[in-house]
Design a protein around this motif. Structure first.
Motif, PDB file in Angstrom:
ATOM      1  N   LYS A   1       0.718  -1.333   0.147  1.00  0.00           N
ATOM      2  CA  LYS A   1       0.056   0.002   0.001  1.00  0.00           C
ATOM      3  C   LYS A   1       0.828   1.136  -0.136  1.00  0.00           C
ATOM      4  CE  LYS A   1      -3.466   2.365   2.719  1.00  0.00           C
ATOM      5  NZ  LYS A   1      -4.311   2.127   4.073  1.00  0.00           N
ATOM      6  N   ASP A   2       0.377   2.222  -0.792  1.00  0.00           N
ATOM      7  CA  ASP A   2       1.228   3.530  -0.747  1.00  0.00           C
ATOM      8  C   ASP A   2       0.229   4.376  -0.096  1.00  0.00           C
ATOM      9  OD1 ASP A   2       2.254   5.910  -1.293  1.00  0.00           O
ATOM     10  OD2 ASP A   2       2.158   6.016  -3.518  1.00  0.00           O
ATOM     11  N   CYS A   3       0.767   4.635   1.311  1.00  0.00           N
ATOM     12  CA  CYS A   3      -0.037   5.234   2.308  1.00  0.00           C
ATOM     13  C   CYS A   3      -0.227   6.670   1.591  1.00  0.00           C
ATOM     14  CB  CYS A   3       0.407   5.016   3.601  1.00  0.00           C
ATOM     15  SG  CYS A   3       0.600   3.788   4.067  1.00  0.00           S
ATOM     16  N   SER A   4       0.638   7.282   1.294  1.00  0.00           N
ATOM     17  CA  SER A   4       0.404   8.691   0.683  1.00  0.00           C
ATOM     18  C   SER A   4      -0.560   8.824  -0.446  1.00  0.00           C
ATOM     19  CB  SER A   4       1.718   9.134   0.176  1.00  0.00           C
ATOM     20  OG  SER A   4       2.157   8.189  -0.882  1.00  0.00           O
ATOM     21  N   ALA A   5      -1.029   7.596  -1.186  1.00  0.00           N
ATOM     22  CA  ALA A   5      -2.017   7.856  -2.273  1.00  0.00           C
ATOM     23  C   ALA A   5      -3.513   7.631  -1.733  1.00  0.00           C
ATOM     24  CB  ALA A   5      -1.535   7.069  -3.242  1.00  0.00           C
ATOM     25  N   CYS A   6      -3.410   7.018  -0.125  1.00  0.00           N
ATOM     26  CA  CYS A   6      -4.698   6.463  -0.075  1.00  0.00           C
ATOM     27  C   CYS A   6      -5.298   7.659   0.818  1.00  0.00           C
ATOM     28  CB  CYS A   6      -4.486   5.535   1.429  1.00  0.00           C
ATOM     29  SG  CYS A   6      -5.830   4.942   2.146  1.00  0.00           S
ATOM     30  N   THR A   7      -6.852   7.599   0.333  1.00  0.00           N
ATOM     31  CA  THR A   7      -7.700   8.822   0.772  1.00  0.00           C
ATOM     32  C   THR A   7      -8.688   8.560   2.137  1.00  0.00           C
ATOM     33  OG1 THR A   7      -9.529   8.054  -0.921  1.00  0.00           O
ATOM     34  CG2 THR A   7      -7.703   9.649  -1.565  1.00  0.00           C
ATOM     35  N   MET A   8      -8.345   7.111   2.592  1.00  0.00           N
ATOM     36  CA  MET A   8      -9.288   6.574   3.526  1.00  0.00           C
ATOM     37  C   MET A   8     -10.770   6.553   3.205  1.00  0.00           C
ATOM     38  SD  MET A   8      -7.116   5.924   5.947  1.00  0.00           S
ATOM     39  CE  MET A   8      -8.183   5.846   7.647  1.00  0.00           C
ATOM     40  N   CYS A   9     -11.067   6.309   2.042  1.00  0.00           N
ATOM     41  CA  CYS A   9     -12.322   6.100   1.588  1.00  0.00           C
ATOM     42  C   CYS A   9     -12.967   4.904   2.089  1.00  0.00           C
ATOM     43  CB  CYS A   9     -12.613   6.235   0.172  1.00  0.00           C
ATOM     44  SG  CYS A   9     -11.809   4.807  -0.699  1.00  0.00           S
ATOM     45  N   GLY A  10     -12.258   3.843   2.317  1.00  0.00           N
ATOM     46  CA  GLY A  10     -12.870   2.645   2.948  1.00  0.00           C
ATOM     47  C   GLY A  10     -13.424   1.507   1.873  1.00  0.00           C
ATOM     48  N   ALA A  11     -13.225   1.832   0.805  1.00  0.00           N
ATOM     49  CA  ALA A  11     -13.830   0.828  -0.452  1.00  0.00           C
ATOM     50  C   ALA A  11     -12.987  -0.367  -0.241  1.00  0.00           C
ATOM     51  CB  ALA A  11     -13.596   1.650  -1.675  1.00  0.00           C
ATOM     52  N   CYS A  12     -11.875  -0.416   0.149  1.00  0.00           N
ATOM     53  CA  CYS A  12     -11.011  -1.607   0.077  1.00  0.00           C
ATOM     54  C   CYS A  12     -11.505  -2.582   1.324  1.00  0.00           C
ATOM     55  CB  CYS A  12      -9.459  -1.520   0.282  1.00  0.00           C
ATOM     56  SG  CYS A  12      -9.192  -0.526   1.848  1.00  0.00           S
TER      57      CYS A  12
END
Length: 266
Positions: A181-192
């Protein structure tokens, strides 16, 4: 690799596994029915080498077996897809429910270990009892029907409590397959997290480590399919990316899903 190629890879692997299984079954039937004397010297080496290969594969690839090879897992996916088109009600797998699942998981592990120890003990001290163990067609059909019913209401629920899959997961640290996971690209949308059939929350909540591999992960790729950010989630083999999230792939998948829903209504 986009989602369609990833699915194609799963189908190719499944076809290979089925071919190997058919060859193994054919070998066994030939030995049992024809009772060819020449097979006597080949059966034991065949069993030992097969077990050795399986152990090595488990150590290297871990629970990718559950996502790609397991016949019950693939049956679960098929039943889930078919029943989803029928718009049947689905089981809500919230945190409260998953806590109960984790309790069942621990119980299954204990029962699995006790069963293995018992069978080994019987084989050593009371081998004649093994000949009295018989599985009827009715019992097999009952198990399959129960499994299909469960799969209709919750995708991969059995995989969450399968003791065999849990055992394979113990070797996760040795696996050459990783979920990153690239944490900097994650928007924390929760879709995963919502897409994950195993309900692994750490993939969603992790904001520091790049390696989000988990002993429960079956590497089905659903989290990557639902991720809208480029390279936010990806699967690697020996450090090389083989499947990564893509905004373009996400939009294409959304369009395909809408098209299928329209066809189902028609």
């Amino acid at each position: 690799m986009n989602h369609n190629k990833f699915l194609l890879l799963r189908l190719l692997i499944l076809r290979t596994v089925l071919t190997v299984l058919l060859l193994a079954i054919g070998f066994g039937v030939a030995y049992a029915v024809a009772n060819i004397p020449a097979f006597n010297n080949l059966l034991l080496p065949f069993i030992i080498s097969s077990v050795a290969v399986v152990i090595v594969l488990f150590l290297l690839f871990g629970r990718i077996y559950c996502g790609f090879f397991c016949p019950l897992g693939l049956l679960n996916d098929f039943v889930w897809q078919m029943t989803s088109r029928l718009h049947l009600p689905k089981l809500s797998r919230n945190e409260k429910f998953m806590k109960k699942v984790r309790i069942v998981r621990r119980i299954n592990v204990v029962l699995f270990i006790l069963t293995i120890i018992s069978l080994i003990g019987i084989a050593i001290f009371f081998p004649e009892l093994l000949s009295n163990i018989h599985i009827t067609t009715f019992e097999i059909v009952t198990v399959v029907v129960f499994f299909v019913i469960v799969a209709s209401f919750a995708r991969r629920l059995f995989c969450n409590v399968c003791p065999f899959g849990i055992f394979i997961g113990f070797f996760e640290k040795l696996n050459i397959v990783k979920l990153k996971k690239d944490c900097s690209a994650c928007t924390m949308c929760g879709a995963c997290y919502e897409a994950c059939p195993m309900r692994i929350k750490s993939v969603y909540t992790e904001q520091e480590k790049s390696d989000v591999s988990n002993k429960q992960c079956i590497y089905c790729g659903e989290c990557i399919k639902k991720c809208q950010e480029d390279d936010a989630l990806y699967i690697t083999v020996c450090g090389k990316k083989i499947y990564k999230s893509s905004k373009e792939d996400f939009m294409n998948n959304q369009f395909s899903d809408v098209t299928l829903k329209r066809k189902d209504k028609e």
